[in-house]
Design an enzyme around this catalytic site. Sequence first.
Site, PDB file in Angstrom:
ATOM      1  N   ARG A 224       0.776  -1.370   0.083  1.00  0.00           N
ATOM      2  CA  ARG A 224       0.041   0.052   0.212  1.00  0.00           C
ATOM      3  C   ARG A 224       0.785   1.115   0.110  1.00  0.00           C
ATOM      4  NH1 ARG A 224      -5.114   0.536   3.700  1.00  0.00           N
ATOM      5  NH2 ARG A 224      -3.425   0.411   5.613  1.00  0.00           N
ATOM      6  N   ASP A 225       1.974   1.221   0.052  1.00  0.00           N
ATOM      7  CA  ASP A 225       3.144   2.517  -0.075  1.00  0.00           C
ATOM      8  C   ASP A 225       4.295   2.196  -0.891  1.00  0.00           C
ATOM      9  OD1 ASP A 225       3.368   5.132   0.207  1.00  0.00           O
ATOM     10  OD2 ASP A 225       4.418   4.955   2.291  1.00  0.00           O
ATOM     11  N   LEU A 226       4.045   1.619  -1.844  1.00  0.00           N
ATOM     12  CA  LEU A 226       5.408   1.185  -2.763  1.00  0.00           C
ATOM     13  C   LEU A 226       5.981   2.381  -3.455  1.00  0.00           C
ATOM     14  CD1 LEU A 226       6.899  -1.405  -3.286  1.00  0.00           C
ATOM     15  CD2 LEU A 226       5.507  -1.497  -5.566  1.00  0.00           C
TER      16      LEU A 226
END
Length: 257
Positions: free
Chosen positions: A49-51
């Site tokens: 969710r935060d690549l």
Amino acid sequence: MNNSSLDRHIYDKIIGPLLDWSKRHKIIKGVIEGLVYLQKGSMLWIVHRDLKPNNILLDDNMEPKISDFGSARTLSSDVAEECTNRVVGTSGYKAPEYASRGIYSLKTDVFSFGILVLVIISGRKNTILHKRGDTVGDLVRDAWHIWKNQRLHELVDPALGSGYEIAEITRCTQVALLCAQEDPADRPTMTDVAAMLNSESMSLPVEPKQPTALSKECAGEDVASADMGQTSRTIDITITSSAPMSTRVRIILDPED
């Protein structure tokens, strides 16, 4: 990690040129391996969710390590979707369905991976023009037009000079655009991505769809990226003082020679 994070190497003008195409290509493939493991190889189906480049750390051999799982969630299956009221992550990397409705799945990280690859290739950031109904960002739109018109050399980070294989750039760009499509159903799985980038003889199954056009409303309220891959930009700024009049200034940033 002794070599810090990927964003430092991409955006730093001093050490950036040291990140040649062979290293960037190696990093792309390494991130694919990490995501395939998270989605298929582990006992869980994990959505990061935060690549983004800040969360890709590089070891002594410039091997990438996906980091910062504070926002990660697990799913009940590889086709499951979940919904949250608390959307986290970084603008420019969040999938449209997640940014607007809080829906996340394994395809959420596929979208972020597509943006990450375009950033690695171009050395550019992906800006979302919210007030014009933007869902994917200026880098995706520019890259799609450049790819469609077969002018991929215009997308490549100038720091790379001529030290790259245009065939590899073309394949990586097309796969990245497939990953960064607006509809999650159109995006490939990470297993498919691995197959497409690890086999040069494999023909890519479909062409990426053109991103949705921007709304013409509020056109002057966001930073506008020039179409067709040009690097010049127009910025509208409203300057308001205590006087009863505001001044609107338009600045044209020309591309460097």
